[in-house]
Structure formats: structure tokens, C-alpha cells
Design a protein around this motif. Structure first.
Motif, short mmCIF file in Angstrom:
data_model
loop_
_atom_site.label_atom_id
_atom_site.label_comp_id
_atom_site.label_asym_id
_atom_site.label_seq_id
_atom_site.Cartn_x
_atom_site.Cartn_y
_atom_site.Cartn_z
N GLY A 157 0.80 -1.23 0.00
CA GLY A 157 0.00 0.00 0.00
C GLY A 157 0.83 1.27 0.00
N PRO A 158 1.83 1.40 0.89
CA PRO A 158 2.66 2.61 0.89
C PRO A 158 3.37 2.87 -0.43
N LEU A 159 3.80 1.80 -1.12
CA LEU A 159 4.47 2.00 -2.41
C LEU A 159 3.48 2.47 -3.47
N VAL A 160 2.23 1.98 -3.42
CA VAL A 160 1.19 2.49 -4.32
C VAL A 160 0.96 3.97 -4.06
N SER A 161 0.88 4.35 -2.78
CA SER A 161 0.68 5.76 -2.41
C SER A 161 1.85 6.62 -2.87
N GLU A 162 3.07 6.12 -2.66
CA GLU A 162 4.26 6.86 -3.08
C GLU A 162 4.27 7.09 -4.59
N ASN A 163 3.87 6.08 -5.35
CA ASN A 163 3.81 6.20 -6.80
C ASN A 163 2.81 7.27 -7.23
N VAL A 178 -2.58 7.83 0.46
CA VAL A 178 -3.61 6.91 -0.01
C VAL A 178 -3.38 5.56 0.66
N SER A 179 -4.42 4.99 1.24
CA SER A 179 -4.32 3.65 1.82
C SER A 179 -5.00 2.66 0.88
N GLY A 211 -8.33 8.04 0.46
CA GLY A 211 -7.38 9.13 0.40
C GLY A 211 -7.98 10.33 -0.28
N PRO A 212 -7.17 11.36 -0.55
CA PRO A 212 -7.68 12.55 -1.24
C PRO A 212 -8.33 12.18 -2.57
N ALA A 213 -9.48 12.79 -2.85
CA ALA A 213 -10.22 12.46 -4.07
C ALA A 213 -9.38 12.68 -5.32
N SER A 214 -8.53 13.72 -5.31
CA SER A 214 -7.72 14.01 -6.50
C SER A 214 -6.73 12.89 -6.78
N THR A 222 -4.18 6.88 -14.35
CA THR A 222 -2.79 6.51 -14.65
C THR A 222 -2.41 5.13 -14.12
N GLY A 223 -3.31 4.48 -13.39
CA GLY A 223 -3.03 3.15 -12.88
C GLY A 223 -2.43 3.16 -11.49
N LEU A 224 -2.46 2.00 -10.86
CA LEU A 224 -1.88 1.80 -9.54
C LEU A 224 -0.58 1.01 -9.67
N GLY A 225 0.40 1.35 -8.85
CA GLY A 225 1.66 0.64 -8.89
C GLY A 225 2.54 1.09 -10.03
N ALA A 226 3.43 0.20 -10.46
CA ALA A 226 4.45 0.53 -11.45
C ALA A 226 4.11 -0.01 -12.83
N LYS A 227 4.91 0.38 -13.81
CA LYS A 227 4.85 -0.13 -15.19
C LYS A 227 3.49 0.07 -15.84
N ASN A 228 2.85 1.20 -15.53
CA ASN A 228 1.50 1.45 -16.06
C ASN A 228 1.46 1.55 -17.58
#
Length: 240
Positions: A157-163, A178-179, A211-214, A222-228
Motif C-alpha cells: 500500500g505505501p508504495l502504491v501511495s508513493e507512486n 492513499v491507503s 485518500g484525497p479524491a484528486s 494513470t493506474g496503480l503501482g508501477a509499469k503502467n
């Protein structure tokens, strides 16, 4: 301002696609974009820090049937592709390109365009339940080694939020936390997919985001996580 919709494209085709069709699909999408936009995205994208951000994402081709004996996918009629981007010019360019060409060519298979729909984003809210339409991949690179994480790992979850915050910084948007919580995810949702000779681990399933709506809207665009931009992390809201 972020776009208010994603694209739903319906195609018709008959034939086979390799299990690694994602590479060909990505290349076909780049070819639809006008010059120099397509080249700019392919070669670098929107930069933030030392790593490029392309700020678009697409789903798997929905409607394929896996042929185990051939280790390939069968296309037998209609298939659906979702595409999203935080950049209005990318959405506009893709629409113009797919109408102009009348479809896509993926690994030599012609997919004829049968329909194109703008799917509006849900109303602004700070909690969403989403379903992955492409595997969500989350990892860190440590001392030259890639460590992938599953949805139950505390890093996921934290890495998704960081991205998402990295994307927000590139667009000049407000950051926040974002959680992410897995709702309907089981070990069978794990996917190992080969992309340009490298195995990528990702996860399907259903998740709850808060998390924040924006930032949640940014995740839908743009997708969640990496390599979107390689076709990983596309999620769609689950309607009540």
C-alpha cells in the motif's frame, strides 16, 4: 485539469495472440498517437526526477480465451480494451488515431474498431472500491535486485501511495496519503507475465482505496503501482 473520462474501445477480430501480446499492444497504441507526441512519450514521457513518467495506462484485452495446448490466446469476435491518461492530449490523440486507422494491429492480427465510448470518472469521493483489469505490480529495486510485493505485504500500500504522489508532483497536484486494502484477493490472483524478456509479478483482484479524491482520480487515470504504460495497474471502480 485532469480528464473526466477514460476510453472503452471495442474491437472485432479472429485469430491468435501470443501470451506476451502486451508488448505488441503497447506498440500499437504508440503508433496511433500523432507525431511528435507518440515519439516523446515512447522515448521519455513527462519527467519527474530521474525516472520517466508517461502517465497513461491500459487494461488487458477483455474477451480473450486461453488455448492451453498452444499457450496462446484465441480472439473470436468482440474484445474490449480500456485506456486512460492524465494527459488530455494523449486521450485526444488516441481517439483521432484509432478512428483514422479503423482499429489496431497487434502481432499481425487486425482488430477492427467497432465502438468507442467515453466512460466518465465516478463522482469525487475519498473512498473507492476498485477491480484490477490488469495486474498491479509493486516492487523495489535494492542493490540491483528487484523485490516484488504482494497485497498483504506492508510495503504494498505505501508504495502504491508513493507512486501516486510522484505522479501528482509531476502534474503540480497536491500530495497526500492513499491507503490500499485488499478485499477480494486470493493467491490465484497472482500473475507472472513476461515483458521484453523479463518476468513481471502482478496481482488482480478487488481493493479498497481511501485518500484525497484528486489522488484516487489520478489512480483511475494513470493506474496503480508501477509499469503502467506497459499495461499494468489499470483499475476500474466497482459500482455499489
Amino acid at each position: 485539469m485532469l480528464p473526466s473520462f477514460r476510453l472503452k474501445l471495442q474491437f472485432y477480430g479472429e485469430g491468435r495472440l501470443p501470451v506476451t501480446y502486451r508488448e505488441g499492444l503497447q506498440a500499437a497504441l504508440y503508433r496511433l498517437l500523432p507525431s511528435p507526441l507518440g515519439e516523446r512519450l515512447h522515448d521519455g514521457g513527462l519527467l519527474e526526477g530521474s525516472r520517466p513518467l508517461k502517465l497513461f495506462v491500459f487494461s488487458r484485452l477483455l474477451g480473450l480465451a486461453y488455448v492451453h495446448e498452444e499457450k496462446a490466446f484465441q480472439v473470436a469476435g468482440d474484445v474490449v480494451l480500456y485506456f486512460a491518461s492524465a494527459l488530455p492530449e494523449v486521450l485526444e490523440g488516441l481517439v483521432q488515431g484509432v478512428w483514422r486507422k479503423g482499429g489496431l494491429t497487434v502481432h499481425g492480427l487486425e482488430l477492427e474498431l467497432r465502438g468507442l465510448e467515453q466512460v466518465p470518472l465516478p463522482a469525487t469521493q475519498e473512498a473507492l472500491e476498485v477491480e484490477a483489469l490488469a495486474p498491479i505490480t509493486v516492487y523495489r529495486t535494492l542493490e540491483g535486485s528487484t523485490q516484488y510485493y504482494n497485497p498483504w505485504n506492508r510495503e504494498f500500500g505505501p508504495l502504491v501511495s508513493e507512486n501516486l504522489n510522484r505522479k501528482a508532483r509531476a502534474l503540480g497536484l497536491e500530495e497526500g496519503r492513499v491507503s490500499l486494502r485488499p478485499l477480494r484477493v486470493r493467491p490465484g490472483h497472482k500473475r507472472l507475465e513476461r515483458y521484453k524478456g523479463t518476468w513481471v509479478e502482478g496481482w488482480m483482484g478487488r481493493y479498497r482505496l481511501e485518500g484525497p479524491a484528486s489522488l484516487l482520480r489520478l489512480g483511475l487515470l494513470t493506474g496503480l503501482g508501477a509499469k503502467n504504460s506497459q499495461g499494468f495497474g489499470f483499475v476500474k471502480e466497482v459500482l455499489p
